[in-house]
Scaffold this active site. Sequence first.
Site, PDB file in Angstrom:
ATOM      1  N   MET A  42     -12.183  35.013  34.202  1.00 59.73           N
ATOM      2  CA  MET A  42     -13.513  35.348  33.706  1.00 59.73           C
ATOM      3  C   MET A  42     -14.131  34.180  32.957  1.00 59.73           C
ATOM      4  SD  MET A  42     -15.847  37.572  33.558  1.00 59.73           S
ATOM      5  CE  MET A  42     -17.408  37.101  32.825  1.00 59.73           C
ATOM      6  N   GLU A  43     -15.412  33.936  33.269  1.00 64.23           N
ATOM      7  CA  GLU A  43     -16.103  32.726  32.817  1.00 64.23           C
ATOM      8  C   GLU A  43     -16.781  32.835  31.454  1.00 64.23           C
ATOM      9  OE1 GLU A  43     -17.104  34.758  35.383  1.00 64.23           O
ATOM     10  OE2 GLU A  43     -19.290  34.933  35.470  1.00 64.23           O
ATOM     11  N   ASN A  44     -16.289  33.680  30.529  1.00 63.85           N
ATOM     12  CA  ASN A  44     -16.913  33.804  29.213  1.00 63.85           C
ATOM     13  C   ASN A  44     -17.276  32.436  28.634  1.00 63.85           C
ATOM     14  OD1 ASN A  44     -15.858  36.589  29.320  1.00 63.85           O
ATOM     15  ND2 ASN A  44     -13.911  35.539  29.017  1.00 63.85           N
ATOM     16  N   GLU A  84     -14.377  29.125  37.622  1.00 62.85           N
ATOM     17  CA  GLU A  84     -14.810  29.618  36.300  1.00 62.85           C
ATOM     18  C   GLU A  84     -15.561  28.521  35.545  1.00 62.85           C
ATOM     19  OE1 GLU A  84     -14.631  32.694  36.216  1.00 62.85           O
ATOM     20  OE2 GLU A  84     -13.083  32.927  37.760  1.00 62.85           O
ATOM     21  N   GLU A 143     -22.042  34.645  42.036  1.00 61.44           N
ATOM     22  CA  GLU A 143     -20.722  34.608  42.666  1.00 61.44           C
ATOM     23  C   GLU A 143     -20.723  33.889  44.020  1.00 61.44           C
ATOM     24  OE1 GLU A 143     -18.280  34.927  40.991  1.00 61.44           O
ATOM     25  OE2 GLU A 143     -18.885  36.189  39.307  1.00 61.44           O
TER      26      GLU A 143
HETATM   27  N1  TRP Z   1     -16.920  36.873  37.017  1.00 60.41           N
HETATM   28  C1  TRP Z   1     -15.523  36.893  37.379  1.00 60.41           C
HETATM   29  C2  TRP Z   1     -15.358  35.821  38.433  1.00 60.41           C
HETATM   30  O1  TRP Z   1     -15.588  35.985  39.585  1.00 60.41           O
HETATM   31  C3  TRP Z   1     -15.094  38.218  37.936  1.00 60.41           C
HETATM   32  C4  TRP Z   1     -14.378  39.139  37.015  1.00 60.41           C
HETATM   33  C5  TRP Z   1     -13.472  38.832  36.082  1.00 60.41           C
HETATM   34  C6  TRP Z   1     -14.479  40.545  37.012  1.00 60.41           C
HETATM   35  N2  TRP Z   1     -13.010  39.967  35.500  1.00 60.41           N
HETATM   36  C7  TRP Z   1     -13.596  41.007  36.050  1.00 60.41           C
HETATM   37  C8  TRP Z   1     -15.212  41.447  37.737  1.00 60.41           C
HETATM   38  C9  TRP Z   1     -13.441  42.356  35.808  1.00 60.41           C
HETATM   39  C10 TRP Z   1     -15.075  42.787  37.494  1.00 60.41           C
HETATM   40  C11 TRP Z   1     -14.200  43.243  36.533  1.00 60.41           C
HETATM   41  O2  TRP Z   1     -15.133  34.730  38.135  1.00 60.41           O
HETATM   42 ZN    ZN Z   2     -17.041  34.215  39.733  1.00 57.75          ZN
END
Ligand code: TRP
Ligand code: ZN
Length: 868
Positions: free
Chosen positions: A272-274, A307, A329
Site C-alpha cells: 500500500m502506497e500510503n 508503490e 492502478e
Molecule cells: N493501492 C494498493 C496497490 O495496488 C492496493 C491495496 C493495498 C489494497 N491494500 C489494499 C486494495 C487493501 C484493497 C484493499 O498498490
Molecule cells: Zn497500486
Amino acid sequence: MADALRSPDQPPAPILRSDYRAPDWQVSEIALDFDLDPARTVVRAKLHVTRNGDHDRPLRLDGDGLQPLSVGIDGVAGSNDRWRMDGDALVVDLDGKAHVVETEVAIAPERNTQLMGLYASGGNLCTQCEAEGFRRITFFPDRPDVLARYSVRMTADKARFPVLLANGDPIAHGDLEDGCHWAEWHDPFPKPSYLFALVAGDLVANRATFVTASGREVQLAIWVREKDLAKTDHALDALKTSMAWDERVYGREYDLDVFNIVAVDDFNFGAMENKGLNIFNSRYILADPDTATDHDYDAIAAVVAHEYFHNWSGNRVTCRDWFQLSLKEGFTVFRDQGFSADQGSAAVKRIEDVRSLRAAQFPEDAGPLAHPIRPDSYLEISNFYTATIYNKGAEVVRMLHTILGPQRFRAGTDLYFDRFDGTAATCEDFVASMEEANGVDLAQFRRWYSQAGTPRVTATLEHEPGGGTATLHLAQAVPPTPGQPHKLPMVLPLKLRLFGGNTGRPLGDEQLVLLSDAEATLRFEAVTERPVLSINRGFSAPVIVDTNRTPADLAFLSGHDDDPFARYEAMQQLMLDTLVASVASGRGDHGAVVDAVRETLRNPELDRAFVAEAVLLPSDNFIGDQLPIVDPDAIFRAREALRRDIGRALERDWRQAYEDTRNGAFEYSPEAKGKRRLKTVALGYLAASGAPDIGELAFAQFEQADNMTDRQGALMTLVNGPWDQRVAALDIFYNRYRDNPLVLDKWFSTQALSTRDDTPERVEELAGHRDFTLANPNRARALVGAFGVNQRAFHAADGRGYRFFAQQLIALDRLNPQTAAKMMPPLGRWRRFDPARQQAMRAALEQILASPGLSKDMLEQVSKSLAG
Ligand code: TRP
Ligand code: ZN
C-alpha cells in the site's frame, strides 16, 4: 462490519458512478491523537471543516462500527443536540461556513480480523485504509476527493512499541513517566483519507539515502522485525533504482525528506502506497537466496517500484471517486511494467505480463464478473481491485503509448501531472491530457473505458500464387457482457508485418494499423512469395486474434519472426491448436510442436529465459478457456500426452539443456535467472518423458540447491509425480522451513497445485494441518486460493473440491470478507462446464449465499456469479 448484520429483506443499494456529487464539506486539516493499545486504542480527531458551495446540508462523517465517546463542536464539548447517528454515520448540524469538529472513539486493533483499519500483525500495530478503512478508525468524510493536511500524535508503551511511524515528516517525540512514549508526525501534502497510515512496533531499519535530481536528500528506511533485517537489501536496492527510473523516464522526483517502508505478515493485498509510509505484505519485501525464488525477487522489485510510483500516479494526483481506480492502478501497473522491462529482458517481461493477463483478466472479462476498467456501479469497492482495473487498465495506457509514441506520451503525462497536481482527477482528465498535449482526438478510444469484454479480431490473409498483391481482411467484434449486450467497435492498435514463407525475409517494415471500424481491408504490393502474417506483435492490443495461419506458418514464425513476443506467440498458438484438436479427438498429432520446440531449444542465439518461456505449454486453464465446454480430465490427458512426447522425442536435448544450465554459486542476474528457469523447465520435460532416473535427479537438485528457485523447482517436479522421493522432500522442506511463514506458504501451495490424482484429498488434509490458518491471508491463498486455480483437482468429478472450497470461503468470510470474496471467482465459472459440474458448482454458490451473516463483499460476488 455493520453490513454483516443487514437483514435479508434490505438488500444493500449499489453505488452508481452517475451519482457522483462534489463533497458537501471539505476538511482542510485534521489532527489525530492515538492512545495506542492492541486491546483498546482511543482515537481523538479534530477536523477543520468548510462548507463546499451554497447548501444547507449537515456534515456527514462516515464510520464503520464506531461509537462516539464524545463529540465537540467549535470547542464546545457535549453539544449533543447538534449531532446524531444515521446508521454508521455521524451527522452534525452546522450553520456557518467553517467549523471545528472533534470526536473521540475507542477501537480494538487485536480483534480486527478483517485487516482493514487499525489492526495487529505479529505483535505490532499497523493500518490499511484503502479503500474505506479509515472510517473504521475515526469518523471522517471517507472519500478520495476530500484532501486534508494531517498531523498525527501517537502515544504507546515504549517497550512494546519502540518505533512509532506515520505519514510525512517526524516532528517531535518524547518519553512519559508511565513507560509510555509519544511521537508526532506531520504530512505537508494534503491527501485523501485512504492514504493515511501509522505503524507502532518493535522494528529495526535497513537505511540508505537517495539524492534526487534537484539535490534533495531523502532518508530511506525499510522497517522489519530484527530476524528479517538481513532479507531487506534487495527491496532497498529496488527502491533506489525505482526512484532514479521515475526521474529519468517520467521526470518525477520524490517530495519528502523521509520515505519509510514497513513489512507486515498479515496483509490483504500486495502493498500500500500510503504517503511517505508504504506498508507491504512481507512477501514483497523479504528475500535471500535460500528462501526466495527468482520470481519472488522480481515481484519484490516490481511491487516496490509500483508503490513508489504511486507517489505521483495516485498520491500527488489522486482519484476523484473509486470508479476512477484504474486512473491510478492501470497507469501505475504500466509504469512498473516499464521499470521491470528495463531491468532485464523486456521480451520475457512482456511474455510474463501477457501470460498473467490471459490467466486472470481474460476469464474475468468473459465471465459473470466482467466490468469495464471504469465500472459504472458497485456494491463493495474492495471487489473492484481486479485484474481488469489493474492489468487491462495497464494495457489501455500501453495502447496510448503505442499510438502516440514515447515522446508524445511523455508530453501527455507531463501535462497530466502538472495540471492535476494536488487534486483528485478522473480517467477523463488523463485521456484529455493526452489529447490536449498532442492535438489528437481520442473520442473513440474512450470506449476502452466504458466497454467490458475482450475484443476478438479475425485476420484473414489472401495471396494468389504468383500474384504480386496480398490482401488482409480484418474484422473485430466485442462480445456481450453482463449489462452490456451490444458493443461498438474499439480502436485497436495492431502492429503487423509480413514475412516471406520461402525465404524467411521480411516483406516490408512493421506497420502500426489502427483498426477502428468493424472491418477493414489492407493491401500489400510487391509480395513476391507466399506471405506469412505476424500480427499483434508485442501484444500491441489486448485482444484475441483468430487467423487463417496453418501449423506450418506458425512453426515458421516461431523460428523466424524478428519480434520475440510474436515468436513466442506463434509457438503458443501452435501448441494451443494442437491441444484443442487432441482434446476433441482424444489423439494428437504432436510432430509440428516437437519440431518447433526442438528448433527453439537448439537455437544458440536465443537467451535462456526466452527459451524457457517459449517451450512451456499453455496451462490447463488457458486450454479450457478456448473450449465451449471445459472437460478438465480430457484437457489434462491431452496436455500430459503432449508433454510426454516432447519429453521423449527431445530427451537428449533436455538432458543437454539441463547440464548446460547447471551453474555455479547463486547469482541474481538476468543470465543466471534464465538458466535456472530453463533448468527446471528441462527437468519437468524429463519427468514427463518417464525416464527412470528422474526421482533421483530431482531429489539431487532439491538437496544440493543453494537457492530457493532450484529447490522449489525440484520439489514441484517431485510433488507432481509418483516418485518415493516426493514424501521425503516434502518432509525435509517442511522441517527446514517450518519457522519461515513465507516459505511454508510455498510448501502449502506446491501441494495445492499438484497434478497428482490425490490432490483433493491431500488439500483437505492440509486444511487441518497445525500450520494452516485462514486468519493469515497469505496462508489462506497458498492453500485454498491455489487449489481454486488447479483446474483438474478443483473440478474433480465427485464435486468434493467445490464443497471443500465453499466451506473454506464461508469460514474465511466471517474473518476477512475482502480476502474471501477475492478468492471466489473460480466457482463462478460454472457456465463453462458440463451439466453435472454446473449443478455441483451452483449448489456450492447457493450454500455460500445462504450462510448467515454473509458479507456484502461475498454477497456481491456470489449473486453476480449466479445471475450474470
Ligand atoms: N493501492 C494498493 C496497490 O495496488 C492496493 C491495496 C493495498 C489494497 N491494500 C489494499 C486494495 C487493501 C484493497 C484493499 O498498490
Ligand atoms: Zn497500486
